[in-house]
Design an enzyme around this catalytic site. Structure first.
Site, PDB file in Angstrom:
ATOM      1  N   ARG A  12       0.842  -1.202   0.000  1.00 53.17           N
ATOM      2  CA  ARG A  12       0.000   0.000   0.000  1.00 53.17           C
ATOM      3  C   ARG A  12       0.877   1.251   0.000  1.00 53.17           C
ATOM      4  O   ARG A  12       0.986   1.960  -0.981  1.00 53.17           O
ATOM      5  CB  ARG A  12      -0.953  -0.021   1.218  1.00 53.17           C
ATOM      6  CG  ARG A  12      -2.136   0.948   1.137  1.00 53.17           C
ATOM      7  CD  ARG A  12      -1.809   2.362   1.529  1.00 53.17           C
ATOM      8  NE  ARG A  12      -1.207   2.472   2.861  1.00 53.17           N
ATOM      9  CZ  ARG A  12      -0.678   3.584   3.330  1.00 53.17           C
ATOM     10  NH1 ARG A  12      -0.665   4.684   2.602  1.00 53.17           N
ATOM     11  NH2 ARG A  12      -0.106   3.615   4.521  1.00 53.17           N
ATOM     12  N   ASP A  13       1.575   1.492   1.087  1.00 51.41           N
ATOM     13  CA  ASP A  13       2.357   2.732   1.194  1.00 51.41           C
ATOM     14  C   ASP A  13       3.463   2.760   0.141  1.00 51.41           C
ATOM     15  O   ASP A  13       3.775   3.810  -0.417  1.00 51.41           O
ATOM     16  CB  ASP A  13       2.959   2.843   2.608  1.00 51.41           C
ATOM     17  CG  ASP A  13       3.167   4.284   3.031  1.00 51.41           C
ATOM     18  OD1 ASP A  13       3.169   5.166   2.173  1.00 51.41           O
ATOM     19  OD2 ASP A  13       3.344   4.531   4.239  1.00 51.41           O
ATOM     20  N   HIS A 207       5.031   3.837  12.755  1.00 48.94           N
ATOM     21  CA  HIS A 207       5.156   3.801  11.294  1.00 48.94           C
ATOM     22  C   HIS A 207       6.121   4.921  10.915  1.00 48.94           C
ATOM     23  O   HIS A 207       5.819   6.087  11.149  1.00 48.94           O
ATOM     24  CB  HIS A 207       3.743   4.028  10.713  1.00 48.94           C
ATOM     25  CG  HIS A 207       3.683   4.221   9.239  1.00 48.94           C
ATOM     26  ND1 HIS A 207       3.218   3.228   8.395  1.00 48.94           N
ATOM     27  CD2 HIS A 207       3.987   5.277   8.446  1.00 48.94           C
ATOM     28  CE1 HIS A 207       3.247   3.688   7.141  1.00 48.94           C
ATOM     29  NE2 HIS A 207       3.702   4.926   7.148  1.00 48.94           N
ATOM     30  N   HIS A 209       8.957   6.791   8.197  1.00 48.61           N
ATOM     31  CA  HIS A 209       9.632   6.952   6.902  1.00 48.61           C
ATOM     32  C   HIS A 209      11.093   7.309   7.164  1.00 48.61           C
ATOM     33  O   HIS A 209      11.450   7.765   8.249  1.00 48.61           O
ATOM     34  CB  HIS A 209       8.917   8.013   6.065  1.00 48.61           C
ATOM     35  CG  HIS A 209       7.623   7.499   5.492  1.00 48.61           C
ATOM     36  ND1 HIS A 209       7.460   7.185   4.178  1.00 48.61           N
ATOM     37  CD2 HIS A 209       6.436   7.204   6.094  1.00 48.61           C
ATOM     38  CE1 HIS A 209       6.230   6.731   3.978  1.00 48.61           C
ATOM     39  NE2 HIS A 209       5.579   6.737   5.120  1.00 48.61           N
ATOM     40  N   CYS A 240       8.081   9.616  -3.173  1.00 54.58           N
ATOM     41  CA  CYS A 240       7.401  10.172  -4.336  1.00 54.58           C
ATOM     42  C   CYS A 240       8.439  10.786  -5.258  1.00 54.58           C
ATOM     43  O   CYS A 240       9.137  11.725  -4.875  1.00 54.58           O
ATOM     44  CB  CYS A 240       6.383  11.224  -3.894  1.00 54.58           C
ATOM     45  SG  CYS A 240       5.601  12.007  -5.308  1.00 54.58           S
ATOM     46  N   ASN A 249       9.126   4.067   3.520  1.00 60.49           N
ATOM     47  CA  ASN A 249       9.197   3.586   4.903  1.00 60.49           C
ATOM     48  C   ASN A 249      10.563   2.973   5.167  1.00 60.49           C
ATOM     49  O   ASN A 249      11.284   2.611   4.241  1.00 60.49           O
ATOM     50  CB  ASN A 249       8.160   2.483   5.120  1.00 60.49           C
ATOM     51  CG  ASN A 249       6.779   3.043   5.181  1.00 60.49           C
ATOM     52  OD1 ASN A 249       6.122   3.189   4.168  1.00 60.49           O
ATOM     53  ND2 ASN A 249       6.361   3.393   6.366  1.00 60.49           N
TER      54      ASN A 249
HETATM   55  N1  COA Z   1     -13.293   5.028  -2.264  1.00 63.19           N
HETATM   56  C1  COA Z   1     -13.551   5.296  -3.571  1.00 63.19           C
HETATM   57  N2  COA Z   1     -14.077   6.441  -3.991  1.00 63.19           N
HETATM   58  C2  COA Z   1     -14.396   7.343  -3.055  1.00 63.19           C
HETATM   59  C3  COA Z   1     -14.170   7.119  -1.691  1.00 63.19           C
HETATM   60  C4  COA Z   1     -13.591   5.903  -1.308  1.00 63.19           C
HETATM   61  N3  COA Z   1     -13.315   5.625  -0.041  1.00 63.19           N
HETATM   62  N4  COA Z   1     -14.597   8.206  -1.022  1.00 63.19           N
HETATM   63  C5  COA Z   1     -15.056   9.085  -1.926  1.00 63.19           C
HETATM   64  N5  COA Z   1     -14.936   8.571  -3.157  1.00 63.19           N
HETATM   65  C6  COA Z   1     -15.274   9.171  -4.435  1.00 63.19           C
HETATM   66  C7  COA Z   1     -16.640   9.843  -4.459  1.00 63.19           C
HETATM   67  O1  COA Z   1     -17.620   8.918  -4.796  1.00 63.19           O
HETATM   68  C8  COA Z   1     -16.442  10.895  -5.526  1.00 63.19           C
HETATM   69  O2  COA Z   1     -16.507  10.282  -6.801  1.00 63.19           O
HETATM   70  P1  COA Z   1     -17.046  11.087  -8.083  1.00 63.19           P
HETATM   71  O3  COA Z   1     -16.104  12.248  -8.265  1.00 63.19           O
HETATM   72  O4  COA Z   1     -16.937  10.088  -9.173  1.00 63.19           O
HETATM   73  O5  COA Z   1     -18.417  11.516  -7.742  1.00 63.19           O
HETATM   74  C9  COA Z   1     -14.992  11.324  -5.338  1.00 63.19           C
HETATM   75  O6  COA Z   1     -14.339  10.212  -4.689  1.00 63.19           O
HETATM   76  C10 COA Z   1     -14.856  12.558  -4.498  1.00 63.19           C
HETATM   77  O7  COA Z   1     -15.613  12.391  -3.322  1.00 63.19           O
HETATM   78  P2  COA Z   1     -15.606  13.445  -2.144  1.00 63.19           P
HETATM   79  O8  COA Z   1     -16.416  12.921  -1.032  1.00 63.19           O
HETATM   80  O9  COA Z   1     -15.946  14.809  -2.706  1.00 63.19           O
HETATM   81  O10 COA Z   1     -14.124  13.382  -1.689  1.00 63.19           O
HETATM   82  P3  COA Z   1     -12.925  14.366  -1.919  1.00 63.19           P
HETATM   83  O11 COA Z   1     -12.689  14.725  -3.319  1.00 63.19           O
HETATM   84  O12 COA Z   1     -13.081  15.467  -0.925  1.00 63.19           O
HETATM   85  O13 COA Z   1     -11.733  13.374  -1.476  1.00 63.19           O
HETATM   86  C11 COA Z   1     -11.152  11.409  -0.212  1.00 63.19           C
HETATM   87  C12 COA Z   1     -11.717  12.796  -0.191  1.00 63.19           C
HETATM   88  C13 COA Z   1     -10.898  11.000   1.213  1.00 63.19           C
HETATM   89  C14 COA Z   1     -12.104  10.456  -0.870  1.00 63.19           C
HETATM   90  C15 COA Z   1      -9.835  11.401  -1.033  1.00 63.19           C
HETATM   91  O14 COA Z   1      -9.070  12.516  -0.688  1.00 63.19           O
HETATM   92  C16 COA Z   1      -9.035  10.157  -0.814  1.00 63.19           C
HETATM   93  O15 COA Z   1      -9.404   9.072  -1.243  1.00 63.19           O
HETATM   94  N6  COA Z   1      -7.858  10.278  -0.150  1.00 63.19           N
HETATM   95  C17 COA Z   1      -7.011   9.145   0.131  1.00 63.19           C
HETATM   96  C18 COA Z   1      -5.664   9.651   0.413  1.00 63.19           C
HETATM   97  C19 COA Z   1      -4.709   8.529   0.723  1.00 63.19           C
HETATM   98  O16 COA Z   1      -4.946   7.350   0.507  1.00 63.19           O
HETATM   99  N7  COA Z   1      -3.559   8.925   1.207  1.00 63.19           N
HETATM  100  C20 COA Z   1      -2.531   8.011   1.525  1.00 63.19           C
HETATM  101  C21 COA Z   1      -2.762   7.337   2.824  1.00 63.19           C
HETATM  102  S1  COA Z   1      -2.188   8.225   4.220  1.00 63.19           S
HETATM  103 ZN    ZN Z   2       3.501   6.141   5.366  1.00 69.07          ZN
END
Ligand code: COA
Ligand code: ZN
Length: 310
Positions: A12-13, A207, A209, A240, A249
């Protein structure tokens, strides 16, 4: 000395920062190699927005490709209730819920204030897991340092932990050095404060890095302070390529080697793990790190028994 648990976060990470698409079958093969080495706890991927992290959009195919995993404990990261619901629907029984300890990182990572992430955790517990059967790990991102705000005040971390524990007590809490800027004294100090304030009934992890090269020292400081679960990424995969200086990590094989030479069991076979680490290192465009993988295997075998239980 009592055993520690290693959590492999490479799938994942590590993989989420590889800019080139990694085929699903390569992810499955990598995870199978980790399992062969004795890895039991690992992040299989995440249920996140494919727009935010396109590398994880085949998570369901990875789960299906692996099939039943016996006594292994796979986990997936989720940023919100929606992700948890999807994870449970895909058959997952353990999730990592991520919430940052600094406002601006939470905003950039999951696009909302910290308190809203914590409120959403409450919703998740009520709606997705009303019987409390889901194993819950909370990734406390930016527990030490934030890329936008610098050092995270201990008081913020403690206050947020208090709010999280008010929602659910049987959780694993992972103090996360998201940027790799923490120093050992900081890690040990915060770990001691957390354990003293919230009791050691909770499972505590770290955790880290390796941006500045202090990740192994930070793990040691955390271990001395009483943390028992440590995350690592095979071959140190991560970072990145678009953010100069950011690295992955701590390399899991370095942690395995370290703990084995301290006489602390990890349940993982280093030789077999190095095969998995070599697979991670061979992923095109991946950024790797660590030390042990670069040493000839014969040399490692020579040192192992001679210095066992130091
Ligand atoms: N899985 C899949 N899709 C998701 C989701 C999830 N858990 N949560 C929201 N979405 C989708 C929504 O359905 C929407 O889709 P659409 O544009 O096709 O309608 C889109 O994502 C945006 O949804 P919204 O609620 O407006 O979210 P956002 O744009 O504010 O983004 C997160 C918020 C949390 C969904 C997004 O920032 C994210 O997935 N971040 C993960 C970051 C990550 O993994 N970082 C590394 C780990 S630390
Ligand atoms: Zn990390």
């Amino acid at each position: 000395m009592s055993a520690v648990q290693i959590v492999e976060v490479g799938p994942r990470d590590g993989l989420q920062s590889v800019p080139t698409r990694v085929p699903t079958e390569d992810k499955v093969a990598f995870i199978r190699a980790l399992l062969r080495a004795g890895v039991r706890r690992f992040e299989m991927g995440s249920f996140v927005s494919p727009k935010a992290i396109p590398q994880m959009q085949d998570i369901r195919d990875v789960i299906a490709g692996l099939g039943p995993l016996g006594d292994a404990r796979p986990m997936v990261l989720v940023p919100n209730t929606r992700g948890a619901r999807d994870a449970v629907a895909a058959g997952m029984t353990e999730i990592i819920y991520v919430v940052s300890m600094s406002e601006s990182h939470n905003q950039s990572n999951v696009r909302r204030p910290v308190q809203q992430s914590i409120d959403d955790l409450g919703l998740l517990c009520r709606e997705v897991d009303p019987d409390g059967r889901l194993r819950l790990r909370i990734g406390l991102a930016t527990s030490f340092d934030c890329p936008f705000e610098g050092r995270t005040p201990e008081a913020s971390v403690l206050r947020n932990i208090e709010r999280i524990l008010a929602i659910r007590e049987d959780v694993e809490l992972v103090l996360s050095d998201t940027t790799g800027f923490a120093m050992p004294g900081h890690v040990g100090g915060l770990a001691r404060q957390c354990i003293a304030q919230f009791g050691d009934g909770i499972t505590w992890g770290f955790h880290g890095h390796d941006t500045l090269g202090f990740a192994v020292s930070n793990v040691l400081a955390g271990h001395e302070a009483g943390l028992t679960v440590f995350d690592g990424s095979a071959a140190g995969l991560g970072g990145c390529p678009f953010a100069p200086g950011a690295t992955g990590n701590v390399a899991t094989e370095d942690l395995i080697y370290l703990f084995h030479r301290m006489g602390v069991d990890t349940g993982i076979d280093l030789d077999l793990f190095l095969e998995a680490a070599d697979m991670a290192a061979a992923i095109p465009d991946g950024v790797t790190g660590g030390h042990v993988r670069r040493i000839p295997r014969q040399r490692l075998k020579l040192e192992g028994p001679r210095y066992a239980a130091e």
